[in-house]
Design a protein around this motif. Structure first.
Motif, mmCIF file in Angstrom:
data_model
loop_
_atom_site.group_PDB
_atom_site.id
_atom_site.type_symbol
_atom_site.label_atom_id
_atom_site.label_comp_id
_atom_site.label_asym_id
_atom_site.label_seq_id
_atom_site.Cartn_x
_atom_site.Cartn_y
_atom_site.Cartn_z
ATOM 1 N N LEU A 122 -17.811 58.433 -23.626
ATOM 2 C CA LEU A 122 -17.098 57.480 -22.786
ATOM 3 C C LEU A 122 -16.769 56.212 -23.556
ATOM 4 C CD1 LEU A 122 -16.057 57.021 -19.903
ATOM 5 C CD2 LEU A 122 -18.270 56.015 -19.352
ATOM 6 N N GLN A 123 -17.721 55.723 -24.344
ATOM 7 C CA GLN A 123 -17.470 54.553 -25.180
ATOM 8 C C GLN A 123 -16.309 54.800 -26.139
ATOM 9 O OE1 GLN A 123 -21.438 54.211 -26.857
ATOM 10 N NE2 GLN A 123 -21.769 52.315 -25.731
ATOM 11 N N TYR A 124 -16.368 55.934 -26.805
ATOM 12 C CA TYR A 124 -15.318 56.304 -27.758
ATOM 13 C C TYR A 124 -13.959 56.390 -27.073
ATOM 14 C CZ TYR A 124 -12.326 60.161 -29.365
ATOM 15 O OH TYR A 124 -11.251 60.965 -29.654
ATOM 16 N N ARG A 125 -13.930 57.071 -25.946
ATOM 17 C CA ARG A 125 -12.663 57.304 -25.262
ATOM 18 C C ARG A 125 -12.014 55.996 -24.790
ATOM 19 N NH1 ARG A 125 -9.881 61.511 -23.241
ATOM 20 N NH2 ARG A 125 -8.546 61.135 -21.420
ATOM 21 N N LEU A 126 -12.803 55.150 -24.160
ATOM 22 C CA LEU A 126 -12.257 53.904 -23.640
ATOM 23 C C LEU A 126 -11.825 52.965 -24.772
ATOM 24 C CD1 LEU A 126 -14.612 53.140 -20.619
ATOM 25 C CD2 LEU A 126 -12.353 54.214 -20.608
ATOM 26 N N PHE A 127 -12.565 52.970 -25.866
ATOM 27 C CA PHE A 127 -12.187 52.122 -26.998
ATOM 28 C C PHE A 127 -10.838 52.545 -27.566
ATOM 29 C CE2 PHE A 127 -12.118 51.329 -31.608
ATOM 30 C CZ PHE A 127 -12.119 49.948 -31.589
ATOM 31 N N VAL A 128 -10.643 53.849 -27.775
ATOM 32 C CA VAL A 128 -9.376 54.330 -28.327
ATOM 33 C C VAL A 128 -8.225 54.040 -27.368
ATOM 34 C CG1 VAL A 128 -8.087 56.361 -29.071
ATOM 35 C CG2 VAL A 128 -10.476 56.108 -29.730
ATOM 36 N N ILE A 129 -8.437 54.284 -26.076
ATOM 37 C CA ILE A 129 -7.398 54.034 -25.085
ATOM 38 C C ILE A 129 -6.977 52.566 -25.096
ATOM 39 C CG2 ILE A 129 -6.925 53.952 -22.598
ATOM 40 C CD1 ILE A 129 -8.669 56.461 -22.323
ATOM 41 N N SER A 130 -7.949 51.678 -25.279
ATOM 42 C CA SER A 130 -7.647 50.243 -25.255
ATOM 43 C C SER A 130 -6.719 49.820 -26.385
ATOM 44 C CB SER A 130 -8.948 49.430 -25.341
ATOM 45 O OG SER A 130 -9.492 49.477 -26.650
ATOM 46 N N ALA A 186 -10.663 50.355 -19.893
ATOM 47 C CA ALA A 186 -10.626 50.229 -21.352
ATOM 48 C C ALA A 186 -10.190 48.835 -21.776
ATOM 49 C CB ALA A 186 -9.682 51.279 -21.929
ATOM 50 N N PHE A 187 -9.155 48.305 -21.130
ATOM 51 C CA PHE A 187 -8.670 46.974 -21.485
ATOM 52 C C PHE A 187 -9.646 45.886 -21.070
ATOM 53 C CE2 PHE A 187 -4.182 48.859 -21.315
ATOM 54 C CZ PHE A 187 -4.219 49.138 -22.663
ATOM 55 N N ARG A 188 -10.394 46.115 -19.993
ATOM 56 C CA ARG A 188 -11.394 45.124 -19.589
ATOM 57 C C ARG A 188 -12.561 45.091 -20.569
ATOM 58 N NH1 ARG A 188 -10.152 46.593 -14.022
ATOM 59 N NH2 ARG A 188 -11.714 48.250 -14.110
ATOM 60 N N HIS A 232 -2.277 60.884 -23.495
ATOM 61 C CA HIS A 232 -3.182 62.024 -23.616
ATOM 62 C C HIS A 232 -4.089 61.800 -24.819
ATOM 63 C CE1 HIS A 232 -4.365 66.274 -23.165
ATOM 64 N NE2 HIS A 232 -3.640 66.294 -22.059
ATOM 65 N N LEU A 233 -5.402 61.826 -24.606
ATOM 66 C CA LEU A 233 -6.368 61.691 -25.693
ATOM 67 C C LEU A 233 -7.245 62.932 -25.742
ATOM 68 C CD1 LEU A 233 -7.799 60.123 -27.926
ATOM 69 C CD2 LEU A 233 -9.186 58.995 -26.165
ATOM 70 N N ASP A 234 -7.276 63.563 -26.891
ATOM 71 C CA ASP A 234 -8.004 64.828 -27.066
ATOM 72 C C ASP A 234 -7.489 65.858 -26.067
ATOM 73 O OD1 ASP A 234 -9.353 63.554 -29.098
ATOM 74 O OD2 ASP A 234 -11.064 63.019 -27.863
ATOM 75 N N ASP A 235 -8.367 66.431 -25.274
ATOM 76 C CA ASP A 235 -7.931 67.499 -24.364
ATOM 77 C C ASP A 235 -7.775 67.008 -22.929
ATOM 78 O OD1 ASP A 235 -10.600 67.022 -24.008
ATOM 79 O OD2 ASP A 235 -11.174 69.125 -23.746
#
Length: 214
Positions: A132-140, A161-163, A147-150
């Motif tokens: 979750l940390q990884y995903r939100l950081f990349v999205i931000s 993510a932006f917050r 679309h990120l990964d699958d």
């Protein structure tokens, strides 16, 4: 064996160089194809340097899975690139690599980093919290990412993510050579703020019976 590449007659803007045992893009390929290719597949090679892509001005899709590409490999400016697959490479740190990627590919809509050490998941020993940390950081870092990964990027994920990861704050806390994002996650500075927000967000998703990953 000389590499000629494979371009189908019906799809002259696509080039496949997968499984060619390449260490770099041959100059003959760059000269011959770079002015019109939009889809490039260089997966399953031994490529570590992507500098030659600077000549592919019209590139919109790049498949580079299963190459020994690390976070020290920065993409040249590819303003038209919308899809990037770097699955099962050797990327072990997201910072500052992701920031450089944002500068090179500002219009990226689809990004996949599965199988890299920097992309924790159940399959490489990562916990859901780490994922979750990884995903939100990349999205931000990518406002246009769909679309990120699958999984699709949801509006809830984008807002959270932006917050959590406003770029100025992250860049003040994480310095080059400090251990990257994993060090930031373990620091006392992040634990009091980032973890509490993530737990709150995760709890909210559970309570409302929604799957964050879909």
């Amino acid at each position: 064996m000389s590499v000629e590449g494979h371009v189908s007659e019906d799809e002259s803007n696509k080039l496949t160089l997968a499984y060619e045992r390449l260490y770099e893009l041959p100059k003959t390929i760059v000269v011959r194809f770079s002015d019109h290719i939009r889809y490039l597949d260089i997966s399953h090679n031994k490529i570590t340097n992507l500098d030659a892509l600077v000549y592919f001005k019209h590139l919109t899709s790049l498949i580079a899975d299963n190459n020994p590409i690390t976070e020290n490999c920065f993409l040249p400016p590819l303003p038209k690139l919308e899809l990037l697959w770097l699955n099962h490479c050797k990327i072990s740190s997201l910072y500052p690599w992701v920031g450089k990627l944002t500068e090179s590919c500002p219009n990226l809509q689809i990004l996949s980093l599965m199988g890299n050490p920097a992309a924790p998941s159940f399959f490489n020993g990562g916990t859901f919290y780490e994922y979750l940390q990884y995903r939100l950081f990349v999205i931000s870092q990518f406002p246009s990412l769909q679309h990120l990964d699958d999984r699709k990027v949801t509006e809830d994920q984008r807002e959270e993510a932006f917050r959590l990861y406003r770029r100025p704050l992250v860049e003040r806390i994480i310095k080059p050579g400090s251990g990257g994002l994993s060090q930031f996650m373990q620091s006392s500075v992040s634990l009091s703020n980032v973890q509490s927000r993530l737990k709150s967000f995760w709890g909210k998703e559970k309570q409302e019976s929604r799957n964050l990953l879909i």
